[in-house]
Write a protein that holds these residues in place. Structure first.
Motif, short mmCIF file in Angstrom:
data_model
loop_
_atom_site.label_atom_id
_atom_site.label_comp_id
_atom_site.label_asym_id
_atom_site.label_seq_id
_atom_site.Cartn_x
_atom_site.Cartn_y
_atom_site.Cartn_z
N ASN A 10 0.71 -1.31 -0.07
CA ASN A 10 0.36 -0.05 -0.16
C ASN A 10 -0.10 1.48 -0.50
O ASN A 10 0.57 2.33 -0.67
N LEU A 11 2.38 1.73 0.69
CA LEU A 11 3.15 2.36 0.80
C LEU A 11 3.17 2.44 -0.69
O LEU A 11 3.54 3.35 -0.61
N ILE A 12 3.16 1.62 -1.29
CA ILE A 12 4.34 2.56 -2.92
C ILE A 12 3.01 1.96 -3.52
O ILE A 12 3.12 2.97 -5.16
N ILE A 38 4.19 13.64 0.79
CA ILE A 38 4.79 14.20 -0.07
C ILE A 38 4.69 13.19 -1.30
O ILE A 38 4.48 12.58 -2.40
N LEU A 39 4.30 12.01 -0.74
CA LEU A 39 3.62 10.81 -1.40
C LEU A 39 2.96 11.05 -2.14
O LEU A 39 2.44 10.85 -3.35
N LEU A 40 1.90 11.25 -1.01
CA LEU A 40 -0.05 11.71 -1.91
C LEU A 40 0.31 12.23 -3.40
O LEU A 40 0.04 12.24 -4.22
N ALA A 41 1.34 13.72 -2.60
CA ALA A 41 1.69 14.48 -4.16
C ALA A 41 2.24 14.52 -5.18
O ALA A 41 1.34 14.00 -5.99
N ILE A 42 3.27 13.03 -4.86
CA ILE A 42 3.80 12.48 -6.17
C ILE A 42 2.29 11.61 -6.69
O ILE A 42 2.73 11.45 -7.73
N ARG A 43 1.53 11.26 -5.47
CA ARG A 43 0.47 10.32 -7.08
C ARG A 43 -0.28 11.34 -7.15
O ARG A 43 -0.28 10.58 -8.23
N GLY A 48 7.83 17.65 -8.25
CA GLY A 48 8.94 18.60 -8.62
C GLY A 48 9.48 19.66 -9.00
O GLY A 48 10.92 20.40 -8.65
N SER A 49 9.01 20.47 -9.18
CA SER A 49 8.92 22.10 -9.49
C SER A 49 8.77 23.11 -8.46
O SER A 49 9.45 24.08 -8.84
N ILE A 50 8.83 22.30 -7.33
CA ILE A 50 8.13 23.14 -6.00
C ILE A 50 9.91 22.72 -5.05
O ILE A 50 10.23 22.89 -4.08
N GLY A 51 10.77 21.96 -5.71
CA GLY A 51 11.59 22.02 -5.47
C GLY A 51 12.56 20.60 -4.49
O GLY A 51 13.02 20.78 -3.58
N ILE A 52 11.31 19.82 -4.84
CA ILE A 52 10.92 18.69 -4.06
C ILE A 52 11.68 17.24 -4.77
O ILE A 52 11.45 16.80 -5.68
N ALA A 53 12.91 16.62 -4.43
CA ALA A 53 13.69 15.74 -4.98
C ALA A 53 13.10 14.31 -4.70
O ALA A 53 13.05 13.45 -3.94
N ALA A 54 11.92 14.57 -6.12
CA ALA A 54 11.05 13.19 -5.74
C ALA A 54 11.51 11.89 -5.50
O ALA A 54 10.84 10.65 -5.04
N TRP A 55 12.00 11.53 -6.60
CA TRP A 55 13.18 10.51 -7.07
C TRP A 55 13.09 9.50 -4.78
O TRP A 55 13.33 8.16 -4.74
N LYS A 56 14.02 10.41 -3.77
CA LYS A 56 14.34 9.91 -2.92
C LYS A 56 13.27 9.08 -2.22
O LYS A 56 13.12 8.02 -1.43
N TYR A 57 11.49 9.97 -2.44
CA TYR A 57 10.71 9.44 -1.63
C TYR A 57 9.95 8.42 -2.04
O TYR A 57 9.97 7.25 -0.99
#
Lengths: 404, 287, 313
Positions: C47-49, C180-185, C192-201
Motif C-alpha cells: 500500500n505504501l508504494i 509528499i508521497l500522496l502529492a507524487i501520486r 518536482g517543480s517546487i524543488g522536492i527531489a521526488a526520486w528520494k521519496y
C-alpha cells in the motif's frame, strides 16, 4: 493403561457387540485427495484424482472396506492444490482440521508434496504420495508417509547402465535440470557411464514453458556428442526430439519423459520419433501391461472418456494399499496402527504397477515402493517395451536409508 | 563457430518475429491510449487456440481457419475496449492496469475452461527442412519469419500511407491537436484495439503452429513484449521492430554461448541496462 | 469519524482478533488467520508504494522470497536464533530493494510495473538455479519453528507484528513524507517543480515496502517450515496488489481487509477449481470499475451519507 490400549479395548468390545448381534453396520470412511487439478501440474494431478475416485467406486461396488464386521463405504473429497506449496498446505489443513479426514492420497508434484511432508509427521493422518519423484520426500523417515512412485535416481541408475552398455562415451544432456529430481536422474546416469569411461559433456537446461530448444541443440550439435539424453516433462521434451531432427542431428536419443504416444504425436511426426529410447519406470503402457493394467486402461477410458496418463495408477494403487492396510490393522481410527500396517504389507493383488517388493514387503523402511524399470523404444508410431532394466531395489533401498 | 553464430541468429529470428508482432500490438495501444494491455498475450493465445479448434474439431483447412480466428480476435479486442477499458479511461492509470490484470486472469481461465490444460499444436503438415551449407531451416520456421515480415511491412504501410493510419499517429503524438484537425477521436480506440488484437492473434497462430500453446504461455509472451517496448522505446514502431528482433537473437545467442538456465535473466538484464544508460529506449524520443 | 472513535474501532478489531485462538475450534481457520495476518504486513507494505505513491510494484512476492530465504539461510549457516534472523531478513531485503529500485524508478507508470515484474521473474529464476545456496526448486524443509511449533503462540507473534506494522504505516502516512508521497501520486511533475527531489521519496517508499515484504517472508518461512521458489512467483505479487485494491488503496484499514480477503476468498472458492481464475479476474475488473475506492472507501461513503442524514433529522 495408555490411551491406545483403551481405544483397542473399546474397538474390540464394539466388534464383539456388533458381531454378536449379527448385524454388519454400513459406515462411511472419508478420504482426501490433494492434487493439482488445474494449472501446469494438472496433466499429472487430474488423472491421479480420477484414478482414486475410480478405485473408490470399484471398492464400494465390491462391498467396501471390511473392518471386523463393519463395512466402510469410501467417500472421496478432492481439493485442488495447483501444485503450489502454500495451496497444498491449506488444502491438507482443510482436509485434516475441518473435514476430519485421516487418509490423504494423490500428490503428483514435488514442491507441493514436500511442503505437506514437512508437517505431516506431527498429524494423526496417513499420507500416500503418488507421482512426485523428488527423492528427499522419503529420506526423512516419516512414519506416516509412503510413496508408490520410485525416486528418479533409482531409475537413473538403471538407465545409466543401459546407456553405458550401448558404448556411448560423450553424452550431452538437455533437460529440466532446474527441477531437483531430473537433476538427480542425470547424476545417477553420470555415475554409471563414468564406470565405463564415459562422460557427460553438456548439461543444457530448458524451462517448463520453453518450446524453442534450437539454441541449446545448436550448441550441443557443435560439441559432436555420441548420444543425447533428454530429461523433463513431456510437453517441452517432445520439441527437443523434433527440433533435433530438424537441425540434422543424427545421433541416438535417450530420454526420461514418460510421455504417451498421443502427447508426442501432437508435436512430432512418428518419423521424427523413430528410434528414440525412453528409460523409465515400467508405468502403464498397453504393450507391457498386465491383466490389471489392461482392465485399468479400459475402465478408465470408459469412465472418463480419455486415456489414463501412464503415471495415474500410482494413485489408483494407493487406495488398494490403504484398503489392505486398514483391513489388516482392523481399525480406521488409529492412524498409527494403519501406517504401521502399510509398511508391513505385501503387494496387494489389485494394484496396476509392477512393484518389486523389498524383503517381501511393498514398502521399504523408508516408506518407499519400487517398480521395475524398462527400456522403451519408439518403433513405427508407438512405444515398444524392449527389455527390463536390471535394477536392484534392495540395494537402492539401503542407499536411500543412508540419506537424510 | 561462424556457422554456429549464423544458426543461432536464424534460431532467434522466429521467436523474435513473434516478439515484434506482440510488441507492435502493445505499443499501438500504449502509444495511443496509454494502457499497458497486459491481457494482450492471453487474448493472442485465445486466437491460436481457436485456430487449433477450427482445424482439428471442425475440419477447416488452416488457411480458412486463420481469417475466422483473426475476425473473432478483432471482435474480442473491440469488446475488451468497450466493456473493460473504456469505463476506466479517465480514472487513474493504475486502475487501467488492474483491469488489465483481472482481464488476464479471466481470459486465462476461459482458455483453460474451453481448451483444457494439455498443450495444443496447430497441425500444418509442413515438415520439410531446408539446408544451406551447415545451416538448417525448417520450412515452417521460414514461413513464420516471412509472415512476420509481411505483417510488419503491412502495418508500417498502413500507419504511414493511409488516412486512418495517419490519424492514429496524429492522436498518438498530440491528442488535442488531432481533435482540432478534425480527427474522430472516439473511433480511434476501437480501430487501435482491433488492429493490435489482429496482430496478436497472428502471433498466437504462429506460436501455436511452430511451438505450442499451453496455460501461462501467453503471459510469458506479454512480459517479453513489454521488455521489447522498453528496449525499443515507448510508443515507437521502429523501436518495437528493432527491439523484438534484438531480444529474440540475444536470447538465442545467450542460451547458446552463455547459459541456457539464465537465458531469460540475460534478456531482462539487457532491458535494465538499456534503462540505466538510455531510459527512453534504443529508438525512443527524448522526453 | 473522529480520531478517538477510530482508535476505539482499531482496539475492538485487535481484541476480536486476539480472541481467535480461543474461539476457533477448527484449527484450519487459525492456520488461515495466521497466513492472513502475514498478508496484512505484506499488503501494508504494498500500500505504501501502490496506494500512497501511485506506483504499482509487481515484485512484492520476490522480496517476500528474499526475506524468507535470507532468514532461513542465515539461520542454517550461522546458527543465529530465529528472532535474529527474522530481524535481519528485512535488512537484507532492503539492500536488494535499493539495487533494484534505482533502475526501476527511472521509468514511470505502467513501465515501472513491467520492470518490477521482470525483477520478480529474475528473483525466481535465480532462486531456482542457484542450487548451491537455495537447494533449487526442491526447496528447503524443516525450517525451525519457534516455541516448538505452537500455532497459538505464533498467531500472537504475527498479530503483534501485524499491528505494529500497521501502526508504523499509519505513522508514515500521516507524516510529511506521507504527504509528499500522496502529492507524487497526484502530480509528480508538480512535486518536482517546487524543488522536492521526488526520486528520494519514491525510493524510500519502495525500500520500506520491500522491508515489509521481507518481514512477511521470514514469518511465512518459520510458520510453514518449508519454502521453495514457486511460492514467491508473480502470481503472489498480483495477490498483494489485489489485496490493496480490494481493501482500499491509500487507506490504513484497506490492506487489513484486503489481506483477509485474498487469503480466505480462494479457500471459499476452492470448490470452483478452474472457474476460480475466471471469477477472481471478474471480481478484480468489476471492483476496479465500480468500486475503485475499495471496500474501505465504500464504507466511508456509506457512513458519511448515514451520519449526514442523521444530522439532518
Amino acid at each position: 493403561m495408555s490411551s491406545r490400549t483403551i481405544t483397542g479395548a473399546v474397538a474390540a468390545l464394539t466388534i464383539a457387540l456388533t458381531a454378536s448381534s449379527g448385524f454388519a453396520a454400513e459406515k462411511k470412511l472419508t478420504i482426501g485427495v490433494a492434487d493439482a487439478l488445474t494449472g501446469g501440474g494438472a496433466v499429472y494431478g487430474l488423472p491421479q484424482a480420477n484414478a482414486v475416485k475410480m478405485a473408490a467406486d470399484e471398492i464400494n461396488a465390491a462391498g467396501g472396506i471390511k473392518v471386523g464386521s463393519d463395512n466402510y463405504k469410501i467417500d472421496v473429497i478432492a481439493y485442488d492444490d495447483k501444485a503450489n506449496p502454500t495451496e497444498a498446505t491449506n488444502a491438507v489443513r482443510k482436509l485434516i482440521d475441518r473435514d476430519g479426514v485421516k487418509y490423504i492420497l494423490g500428490f503428483c508434484c514435488s514442491g507441493s508434496t514436500s511442503a505437506v511432508a514437512s508437517f505431516i509427521g506431527n498429524e494423526k493422518a496417513v499420507m500416500l504420495v503418488g507421482n512426485a519423484a523428488e527423492r528427499s520426500i522419503t529420506t526423512k523417515k516419516i512414519p506416516n508417509l509412503v510413496r508408490t512412485r520410485p525416486p528418479a535416481d533409482y531409475t537413473g541408475q538403471a538407465a545409466g547402465t543401459f546407456i553405458a552398455r550401448k558404448g556411448h562415451k560423450r553424452i550431452a544432456v538437455l533437460g529440466a535440470l532446474d527441477v531437483g529430481f531430473y537433476a538427480q536422474y542425470v547424476d545417477a546416469v553420470e555415475r554409471e557411464v563414468k564406470k565405463t569411461g564415459g562422460e557427460i559433456i553438456a548439461r543444457e537446461v530448458f524451462s517448463l514453458r520453453d518450446r524453442d530448444m534450437t539454441p541449446q541443440l545448436t550448441k550441443i550439435r557443435g560439441l559432436n556428442p555420441d548420444a543425447i539424453l533428454v530429461v523433463g516433462y513431456v510437453e517441452p521434451a517432445a520439441f527437443v526430439y523434433r527440433q533435433a531432427v530438424e537441425l540434422g542431428m543424427n545421433i541416438p536419443r535417450y530420454g526420461f519423459t514418460s510421455g504417451s504416444e498421443e502427447q508426442f504425436l501432437r508435436v512430432t511426426t512418428s518419423e521424427q520419433m523413430e528410434g528414440v529410447w525412453d528409460l523409465r519406470p515400467t508405468e502403464l503402457t498397453l504393450l507391457s501391461a498386465t491383466k490389471n493394467g489392461i482392465a485399468y486402461h479400459a475402465n478408465y477410458t470408459k469412465k472418463y472418456n480419455a486415456s489414463p496418463s501412464p503415471s495415474s495408477p500410482y494413485a489408483y494403487d494407493q487406495l488398494y494399499v490403504l484398503k489392505a492396510a486398514i483391513e489388516a490393522a482392523g481399525t480406521v481410527d488409529d492412524t498409527v496402527v494403519v501406517a504401521k500396517a502399510i509398511r508391513g504389507l505385501p503387494v496387494p493383488p489389485q494394484v496396476v504397477m509392477q512393484y518389486q517388493p523389498v524383503d517381501g514387503k511393498m514398502f521399504d523402511v523408508n516408506g518407499q515402493a519400487y517398480t521395475s524399470n524398462g527400456a522403451f523404444q519408439w518403433q513405427k508410431g508407438k512405444w515398444v517395451f524392449v527389455e527390463d532394466l536390471p535394477s536392484d531395489s534392495k540395494a537402492y533401498s539401503q542407499f536411500l536409508s543412508t540419506l537424510n | 563457430m561462424l556457422i554456429e553464430i549464423l544458426q543461432q541468429t536464424i534460431n532467434g529470428l522466429a521467436i523474435g518475429g513473434v516478439y515484434v508482432l506482440i510488441a507492435l500490438g502493445l505499443t499501438t495501444v500504449f502509444g495511443i491510449l496509454g494502457i499497458a494491455h497486459f491481457a494482450h498475450g492471453s487474448i493472442s493465445m485465445f486466437g491460436g487456440y481457436l485456430t487449433f479448434f477450427l482445424v482439428t474439431s471442425q475440419g477447416l483447412p488452416v488457411l480458412a481457419a486463420i481469417p475466422v480466428a483473426l475476425a473473432t480476435g478483432i471482435l474480442l479486442g473491440l469488446l475488451v475496449e468497450m466493456l473493460a477499458y473504456r469505463p476506466v479511461r479517465h480514472a487513474n492509470h493504475i486502475n487501467a492496469f488492474i483491469v488489465a490484470l483481472g482481464l488476464t486472469m479471466m481470459v486465462e481461465g476461459i482458455n483453460l475452461q474451453l481448451f483444457g490444460h494439455e498443450q495444443v499444436v496447430i497441425p500444418t503438415g509442413l515438415s520439410r527442412v531446408f539446408r544451406f551449407g551447415g545451416i538448417t531451416v525448417p520450412e515452417l520456421r521460414l514461413y513464420v519469419i516471412i509472415a512476420a515480415i509481411v505483417l510488419v511491412v503491412a502495418m508500417m504501410v498502413f500507419v504511414e500511407r493511409t488516412k486512418t493510419g495517419q490519424a492514429i499517429r496524429a492522436v498518438a503524438e498530440n491528442r488535442d491537436a488531432a481533435i482540432l484537425m478534425g480527427v474522430n477521436v472516439k473511433s480511434i480506440p476501437l480501430i487501435v484495439f482491433g488492429i493490435s488484437t489482429a496482430l496478436g492473434v497472428a502471433a498466437g497462430i504462429m506460436v501455436g503452429a511452430l511451438f505450442a500453446i499451453a496455460p501461462g504461455i501467453g503471459e510469458g509472451f506479454v512480459v517479453k513484449g513489454f521488455a521489447v517496448l522498453i528496449l525499443g522505446g515507448l510508443g515507437s514502431f521502429p523501436g518495437a521492430i528493432l527491439g523484438g528482433t534484438v531480444l529474440g537473437i540475444t536470447e538465442s545467442i545467450a542460451a547458446g554461448f552463455i547459459s541456457s538456465a539464465y537465458k531469460d535473466v540475460i534478456a531482462f538484464v539487457v532491458m535494465i541496462l538499456v534503462l540505466l544508460i538510455r531510459p527512453q529506449g534504443l529508438l525512443g524520443r527524448t522526453p | 469519524m473522529n480520531r478517538s472513535l477510530q482508535s476505539l474501532a482499531w482496539l475492538l478489531v485487535f481484541a476480536a482478533l486476539a480472541m481467535l485462538p480461543q474461539v476457533l475450534t477448527v484449527k484450519y481457520y487459525l492456520h488461515l488467520s495466521i497466513l492472513a495476518l502475514i498478508w496484512v504486513i505484506m499488503a501494508q507494505g504494498q500500500n505504501l508504494i501502490q496506494g500512497y505513491t501511485g506506483y504499482v510494484s509487481i515484485v512484492g512476492a520476490g522480496f517476500m522470497g528474499i526475506g524468507a530465504y535470507s532468514s532461513t539461510l542465515i539461520g542454517m549457516h550461522f546458527q543465529w536464533p530465529i528472532w535474529a534472523t527474522m530481524a535481519a531478513a528485512p535488512l537484507v531485503t532492503a539492500l536488494f530493494a535499493l539495487a533494484t529500485g534505482y533502475p526501476s524508478l527511472r521509468v514511470k507508470g505502467h513501465y515501472f510495473a513491467i520492470v518490477t515484474l521482470a525483477f520478480n521473474l529474475i528473483i525466481v529464476i535465480v532462486l531456482v538455479n542457484y542450487k548451491e545456496l537455495t537447494n533449487g526448486e526442491t526447496g528447503i524443509s524443516n525450517i525451525p519453528k519457534p516455541w516448538g511449533g505452537s500455532r497459538d503462540a505464533y498467531f500472537y507473534l504475527v498479530l503483534m507484528l501485524a499491528a505494529a506494522m500497521t501502526a508504523l504505516a499509519a505513522l508514515i502516512a500521516r507524516s510529511r513524507v506521507g504527504e509528499i508521497l500522496l502529492a507524487i501520486r497526484q502530480n509528480e511533475d508538480l512535486v518536482g517543480s517546487i524543488g522536492i527531489a521526488a526520486w528520494k521519496y519514491k525510493l524510500f517508499a519502495f525500500v520500506i515496502s520491500a522491508m515489509y515484504a521481507g518481514l512477511a517472508g521470514a514469518l511465512y518461512a518459520h510458520f510453514q517450515s518449508f519454502i521453495n521458489p514457486e511460492i514467491f512467483g508473480v502470481a503472489q505479487s498480483l495477490d498483494a496488489i489485489l489485496a490493496v485494491i480490494l481493501g482500499g488503496s491509500g487507506t490504513i484499514a484497506g490492506p487489513v481487509i484486503g489481506a483477509f480477503l485474498v487469503v480466505f476468498l480462494p479457500e471459499m472458492l476452492r470448490f470452483a477449481d478452474s472457474f476460480r481464475l475466471i471469477l477472481y479476474g471478474l471480481i478484480l475488473v468489476l471492483a476496479t470499475i465500480f468500486m475503485p475506492i475499495g471496500i474501505v472507501g465504500v464504507c466511508k461513503a456509506l457512513i458519511g451519507r448515514f451520519s449526514r442524514k442523521e444530522a439532518a433529522s
